[in-house]
Scaffold this motif. Structure first.
Motif, mmCIF file in Angstrom:
data_model
loop_
_atom_site.group_PDB
_atom_site.id
_atom_site.type_symbol
_atom_site.label_atom_id
_atom_site.label_comp_id
_atom_site.label_asym_id
_atom_site.label_seq_id
_atom_site.Cartn_x
_atom_site.Cartn_y
_atom_site.Cartn_z
ATOM 1 N N SER A 46 29.484 39.733 44.673
ATOM 2 C CA SER A 46 29.717 38.329 44.246
ATOM 3 C C SER A 46 28.235 37.595 44.354
ATOM 4 C CB SER A 46 30.775 37.611 45.259
ATOM 5 O OG SER A 46 30.771 36.299 44.710
ATOM 6 N N CYS A 74 35.664 37.191 37.323
ATOM 7 C CA CYS A 74 35.082 36.281 36.701
ATOM 8 C C CYS A 74 36.177 35.963 35.637
ATOM 9 C CB CYS A 74 33.639 36.464 36.054
ATOM 10 S SG CYS A 74 32.999 35.082 35.253
ATOM 11 N N GLN A 125 36.035 30.346 36.977
ATOM 12 C CA GLN A 125 36.317 30.902 38.655
ATOM 13 C C GLN A 125 35.724 32.206 38.830
ATOM 14 O OE1 GLN A 125 40.681 30.707 38.234
ATOM 15 N NE2 GLN A 125 40.703 28.970 39.504
ATOM 16 N N THR A 145 35.672 34.922 41.831
ATOM 17 C CA THR A 145 36.090 35.370 43.195
ATOM 18 C C THR A 145 36.095 36.845 43.435
ATOM 19 O OG1 THR A 145 38.379 35.945 41.901
ATOM 20 C CG2 THR A 145 38.078 33.639 42.688
ATOM 21 N N HIS A 146 36.135 36.906 44.867
ATOM 22 C CA HIS A 146 36.273 38.245 45.371
ATOM 23 C C HIS A 146 37.618 38.355 46.072
ATOM 24 C CE1 HIS A 146 33.331 41.581 46.238
ATOM 25 N NE2 HIS A 146 34.062 41.538 47.423
ATOM 26 N N THR A 147 38.429 39.276 45.723
ATOM 27 C CA THR A 147 39.631 39.480 46.473
ATOM 28 C C THR A 147 40.086 40.587 46.960
ATOM 29 O OG1 THR A 147 40.300 37.646 45.033
ATOM 30 C CG2 THR A 147 41.997 38.766 46.022
#
Length: 157
Positions: free
Chosen positions: A11, A96, A151, A153-155
């Motif tokens: 990220s 993304c 958005q 994010t790193h999930t």
């Protein structure tokens, strides 16, 4: 010990690539996001040495963004996380997502999902995979639109 950066800074790496272009997340459009994601996909991160451990995902689908119907363009990179004893224990996904306000033109877009894996047995190179994405029918509609939201994010999956 690998000389490749660990996946958990993916990220941060994406944001650095964005800043190097003088952009913020809020300024991304579909065309700039895809080009940036292609550059990001060229960065080799440490992950298990098997084909499904570092995959790129492209998808277009319908969903809700802040309570309103929208179309999501998702550019994602999934990393397998190593167990201390070897093998893959879990996955982490950097994503993304560009959200576009629903309208009649977007309602015609079919949902899709495509994958490409680093080190996989596919005949297509990563460059050809990216070329094929920008030639998909949704690009005539999404290429120059401004999303209503983005958005990053790193999930853990």
């Amino acid at each position: 010990m690998s000389d490749q950066p660990p996946f958990h800074i993916a990220s941060t790496t994406f944001h650095h690539l964005l800043a190097a272009r003088g952009l913020t997340v809020e300024q991304l459009r579909a065309d700039t996001a895809l080009r940036l994601f292609h550059t990001f996909a060229d960065v080799h991160f440490e992950s298990p040495a098997r084909p499904s451990s570092d995959g790129l995902r492209y998808s277009v689908g319908r969903g809700d963004y802040v309570g309103r119907p929208a179309v999501a363009l998702v550019l994602a990179r999934r990393f397998g996380v190593r167990r201390p004893s070897g093998g893959t224990e879990r996955s982490v996904e950097f994503r993304c997502t560009l959200w576009f306000a629903d309208d009649p033109e977007l309602a015609e877009l079919p949902a899709c999902e495509e994958w490409w894996f680093h080190g996989g047995a596919e005949e297509r190179t990563m460059d050809r995979w990216f070329d094929s994405l920008s030639g998909r029918p949704e690009w005539a509609v999404l290429r120059w639109r401004h999303p209503v939201g983005v958005q990053v994010t790193h999930t853990e999956l």
